[in-house]
Design an enzyme around this catalytic site. Structure first.
Site, PDB file in Angstrom:
ATOM      1  N   ASN A 155       0.871  -1.177   0.000  1.00 48.21           N
ATOM      2  CA  ASN A 155       0.000   0.000   0.000  1.00 48.21           C
ATOM      3  C   ASN A 155       0.908   1.226   0.000  1.00 48.21           C
ATOM      4  OD1 ASN A 155      -1.791   2.060   0.492  1.00 48.21           O
ATOM      5  ND2 ASN A 155      -2.309   1.410   2.594  1.00 48.21           N
ATOM      6  N   TRP A 156       1.056   1.823  -1.172  1.00 48.78           N
ATOM      7  CA  TRP A 156       1.992   2.955  -1.285  1.00 48.78           C
ATOM      8  C   TRP A 156       1.480   4.202  -0.583  1.00 48.78           C
ATOM      9  CZ3 TRP A 156       3.704   3.095  -7.164  1.00 48.78           C
ATOM     10  CH2 TRP A 156       4.425   1.927  -7.457  1.00 48.78           C
TER      11      TRP A 156
ATOM     12  N   HIS B 248      -9.604   1.537   4.548  1.00 48.02           N
ATOM     13  CA  HIS B 248      -8.355   1.746   5.290  1.00 48.02           C
ATOM     14  C   HIS B 248      -8.606   2.719   6.440  1.00 48.02           C
ATOM     15  CE1 HIS B 248      -4.302   2.866   6.317  1.00 48.02           C
ATOM     16  NE2 HIS B 248      -3.919   1.747   5.756  1.00 48.02           N
TER      17      HIS B 248
ATOM     18  N   GLU C  40      -6.970   5.094   7.529  1.00 48.56           N
ATOM     19  CA  GLU C  40      -6.707   6.506   7.204  1.00 48.56           C
ATOM     20  C   GLU C  40      -7.897   7.117   6.465  1.00 48.56           C
ATOM     21  OE1 GLU C  40      -2.897   5.798   5.339  1.00 48.56           O
ATOM     22  OE2 GLU C  40      -2.121   5.186   7.292  1.00 48.56           O
TER      23      GLU C  40
ATOM     24  N   GLU D 105      -5.925  -4.622  10.375  1.00 49.26           N
ATOM     25  CA  GLU D 105      -4.883  -3.633  10.616  1.00 49.26           C
ATOM     26  C   GLU D 105      -5.189  -2.889  11.909  1.00 49.26           C
ATOM     27  OE1 GLU D 105      -2.763  -2.543   6.688  1.00 49.26           O
ATOM     28  OE2 GLU D 105      -4.442  -1.184   6.946  1.00 49.26           O
TER      29      GLU D 105
ATOM     30  N   GLY E 193       2.138   2.295  10.766  1.00 49.39           N
ATOM     31  CA  GLY E 193       3.143   3.345  10.638  1.00 49.39           C
ATOM     32  C   GLY E 193       3.798   3.743  11.948  1.00 49.39           C
TER      33      GLY E 193
ATOM     34  N   SER F 231       2.944  -2.070  10.431  1.00 50.65           N
ATOM     35  CA  SER F 231       4.383  -2.193  10.700  1.00 50.65           C
ATOM     36  C   SER F 231       4.924  -3.595  10.432  1.00 50.65           C
ATOM     37  CB  SER F 231       4.710  -1.730  12.117  1.00 50.65           C
ATOM     38  OG  SER F 231       4.371  -0.353  12.278  1.00 50.65           O
TER      39      SER F 231
ATOM     40  N   GLY G 212       2.635  -1.158   4.269  1.00 50.81           N
ATOM     41  CA  GLY G 212       2.763   0.253   3.929  1.00 50.81           C
ATOM     42  C   GLY G 212       4.219   0.631   3.720  1.00 50.81           C
ATOM     43  N   GLY G 213       4.835   1.171   4.759  1.00 52.23           N
ATOM     44  CA  GLY G 213       6.205   1.684   4.681  1.00 52.23           C
ATOM     45  C   GLY G 213       7.193   0.734   4.024  1.00 52.23           C
TER      46      GLY G 213
HETATM   47  P1  PGA Z   1       2.534   0.288   7.634  1.00 52.57           P
HETATM   48  O1  PGA Z   1       1.114   0.537   6.932  1.00 52.57           O
HETATM   49  O2  PGA Z   1       3.045  -1.049   7.106  1.00 52.57           O
HETATM   50  O3  PGA Z   1       3.386   1.424   7.196  1.00 52.57           O
HETATM   51  O4  PGA Z   1       2.298   0.240   9.096  1.00 52.57           O
HETATM   52  C1  PGA Z   1       0.227  -0.517   6.701  1.00 52.57           C
HETATM   53  C2  PGA Z   1      -1.057   0.021   6.120  1.00 52.57           C
HETATM   54  O5  PGA Z   1      -1.493   1.110   6.539  1.00 52.57           O
HETATM   55  O6  PGA Z   1      -1.667  -0.611   5.240  1.00 52.57           O
END
Ligand code: PGA
Length: 251
Positions: free
Chosen positions: A9-10, A96, A98, A168, A174, A214, A235-236
């Protein structure tokens, strides 16, 4: 049987050229390898069509990170599920945390998005997860169950069978604070039980449930070794091929 999936997930990262370079590099590295999971990259909308055109074969699958809750029309700035599908993308992340937190996406809105994604043959990667206060209050199971019930449980068994879930925990996204393999397994098993109760053993056992928050090269193997963890939403650690590859190879 359910699939193992590692999806990147960019988020809002990489300009067009950076995205094309990454996708080309990932495909080159993957081509020489035997891979035991499906690999998906969920990019900003602008990358999808061009990456799809650039790539050869289906080693790397493409996904969007969102789609509109409306079919078409006067919704300035929105991108519909049909538009996403027309780029060649096969997946779409929906719900998500966010999107839920910063853009006010409720379970009711998400229900519409899921419906439209499925109508356009996109596979939703549907995200669920509790915030820290909810976990500290021991409410995580109820929170996750409600998210699933309100957004997904009106789907027919056939449609539900097309969905991928991603657990998640919001406190792990993050933050560098990963759920322990036991915490992940416990929640994934609970989610699967919730699916058994609604849709029966077969559909529940065939549903891929990914972990996100993470996840990285160091912890992926242990997380993925749990019986109910079928991959990751990353993500990261999905932003460079060097960081992403060891997660793919954790299977
Ligand atoms: P992260 O993000 O791996 O940077 O914690 C995961 C995500 O939000 O899908």
């Amino acid at each position: 049987m359910r699939k193992n999936i590692v999806a990147g997930n960019w988020k809002m990262n990489k300009n067009l050229q950076e995205g094309l370079d990454f996708a080309g590099e990932l495909q080159t590295v993957l081509n020489g390898k035997k891979i035991n999971c499906d690999v998906v990259i969920c990019t900003p909308f602008i990358h999808l069509a061009l990456i799809n055109k650039q790539k050869t074969g289906n080693t790397v699958k493409l996904g969007a990170q969102n789609c509109a809750d409306k079919v078409s029309g006067a919704y300035t700035g929105e991108v519909s599920a049909a538009m996403v599908a027309s780029t060649g993308a096969q997946y779409v992340i929906l719900g998500h945390s966010e999107r839920r937190a910063y853009y006010g996406e409720t379970n009711a809105i998400l229900k519409e998005k899921v419906k439209l994604a499925l109508e356009n043959n996109l596979i939703p990667i549907f995200c669920i997860g509790e915030v820290l206060e909810e976990r500290e209050a021991g409410k995580q199971n109820q929170v996750v169950k409600t998210q699933i019930e309100e957004a997904l449980f009106e789907l027919s068994a056939e449609d539900f069978g097309k969905i991928v879930l991603a657990y998640e925990p919001v406190w792990a996204i993050g933050t560098g604070k990963t759920a322990t393999p036991d915490q992940a397994q416990e929640m994934h098993a609970f989610i699967r039980q919730t699916l058994v109760a609604k849709y029966g053993e077969k559909i529940a056992n065939d549903t891929s449930i990914l972990y996100g928050g993470s996840a990285n090269a160091k912890n992926a193997k242990e997380l993925f070794s749990n019986p109910d963890v079928d991959g990751g939403l990353i993500g990261g650690a999905s932003l460079t091929v060097e960081a992403f590859m060891p997660i793919i190879e954790a299977f």
